[in-house]
Design an enzyme around this catalytic site. Structure first.
Site, PDB file in Angstrom:
ATOM      1  CE1 TYR A  14      -8.561  10.496   7.389  1.00  0.00           C
ATOM      2  CE2 TYR A  14      -7.324   8.780   8.516  1.00  0.00           C
ATOM      3  CZ  TYR A  14      -7.446  10.083   8.089  1.00  0.00           C
ATOM      4  OH  TYR A  14      -6.450  10.985   8.357  1.00  0.00           O
ATOM      5  CG  HIS A  19     -10.617  10.221   0.147  1.00  0.00           C
ATOM      6  ND1 HIS A  19     -10.792  10.332  -1.219  1.00  0.00           N
ATOM      7  CD2 HIS A  19      -9.320  10.557   0.365  1.00  0.00           C
ATOM      8  CE1 HIS A  19      -9.665  10.706  -1.786  1.00  0.00           C
ATOM      9  NE2 HIS A  19      -8.747  10.843  -0.848  1.00  0.00           N
ATOM     10  CG  ASN A  69      -2.407  11.425  -1.080  1.00  0.00           C
ATOM     11  OD1 ASN A  69      -3.526  11.213  -1.532  1.00  0.00           O
ATOM     12  ND2 ASN A  69      -2.080  12.571  -0.523  1.00  0.00           N
ATOM     13  CG  ASP A  94     -13.006   9.029  -3.299  1.00  0.00           C
ATOM     14  OD1 ASP A  94     -12.901  10.268  -3.355  1.00  0.00           O
ATOM     15  OD2 ASP A  94     -12.015   8.280  -3.114  1.00  0.00           O
ATOM     16  CG  ASN A 115      -3.748  13.400  -4.720  1.00  0.00           C
ATOM     17  OD1 ASN A 115      -3.428  13.846  -5.816  1.00  0.00           O
ATOM     18  ND2 ASN A 115      -4.024  14.184  -3.696  1.00  0.00           N
TER      19      ASN A 115
END
Length: 180
Positions: A14, A19, A69, A94, A115
């Protein structure tokens, strides 16, 4: 004492994805301020953190190592550990509803479909915290928002997100100095 949290997803998969804009901002803040290396939080709280003193006040910077999340669990644990109120919290994340490279600051608002922010509100039991939303929205709304946020910035997007990160770094510093 204040807590500044950047949201993102942990792991090499990631790194530099849209994100992870919150992580990118905190990494830029730590570089600008020459902060100590990221370290694990006490009591197995799932964050990496660093800190500094500004005008006699301790400022803790943290990046949850849960996935987006579930960020609220780590942040709630940090707030409890350091006996902080949500009013002492700034979350940087973000935002797919804000144009790429723009930022928006707000306080005591809903999750607006994010989320990670929803997890924080649920776990801390309040929306009484400050936020810096870093815009990642493209010119045209993506067909699959979840897939889009997990993608990396394209070549043409990189200069705009750098501008947004720089603006967010300045906003984080301002908040750290002047938020009472």
């Amino acid at each position: 004492m204040k807590l500044i949290v950047g949201l993102g997803n942990p792991g090499k998969t990631y790194v530099k994805t849209r994100h992870n804009a919150g992580f990118m901002v905190l990494d830029a803040v730590t570089a600008v301020l020459h902060l100590p290396e990221w370290r694990k939080a006490p009591q197995d709280i799932q964050v990496v953190m660093t800190d500094m003193m500004i005008e006699g006040e301790k400022i803790i910077f943290a990046k949850p190592q849960t996935f987006m999340n579930n960020a609220g669990y780590a942040i709630a644990a940090l707030l409890r550990y350091f006996s902080l109120k949500t009013a002492d919290l700034l979350v940087v994340h973000d935002d797919l509803d804000i144009p790429l490279g723009d930022i928006k600051q707000q306080r005591s608002r809903g999750a607006a479909g994010h989320n990670g922010v929803a997890s924080i509100i649920e776990q801390v039991g309040s929306n009484d915290f400050s936020r810096i939303r870093v815009g990642i929205a493209p010119a045209r709304k993506p067909a699959d928002g979840a897939k889009f946020v997990l993608g990396r910035f394209g070549l043409l997007e990189k200069s705009r997100i750098k501008k947004g990160i720089a603006s967010a770094v300045a906003a984080v510093q301002e908040w750290a100095l002047h938020q009472k």
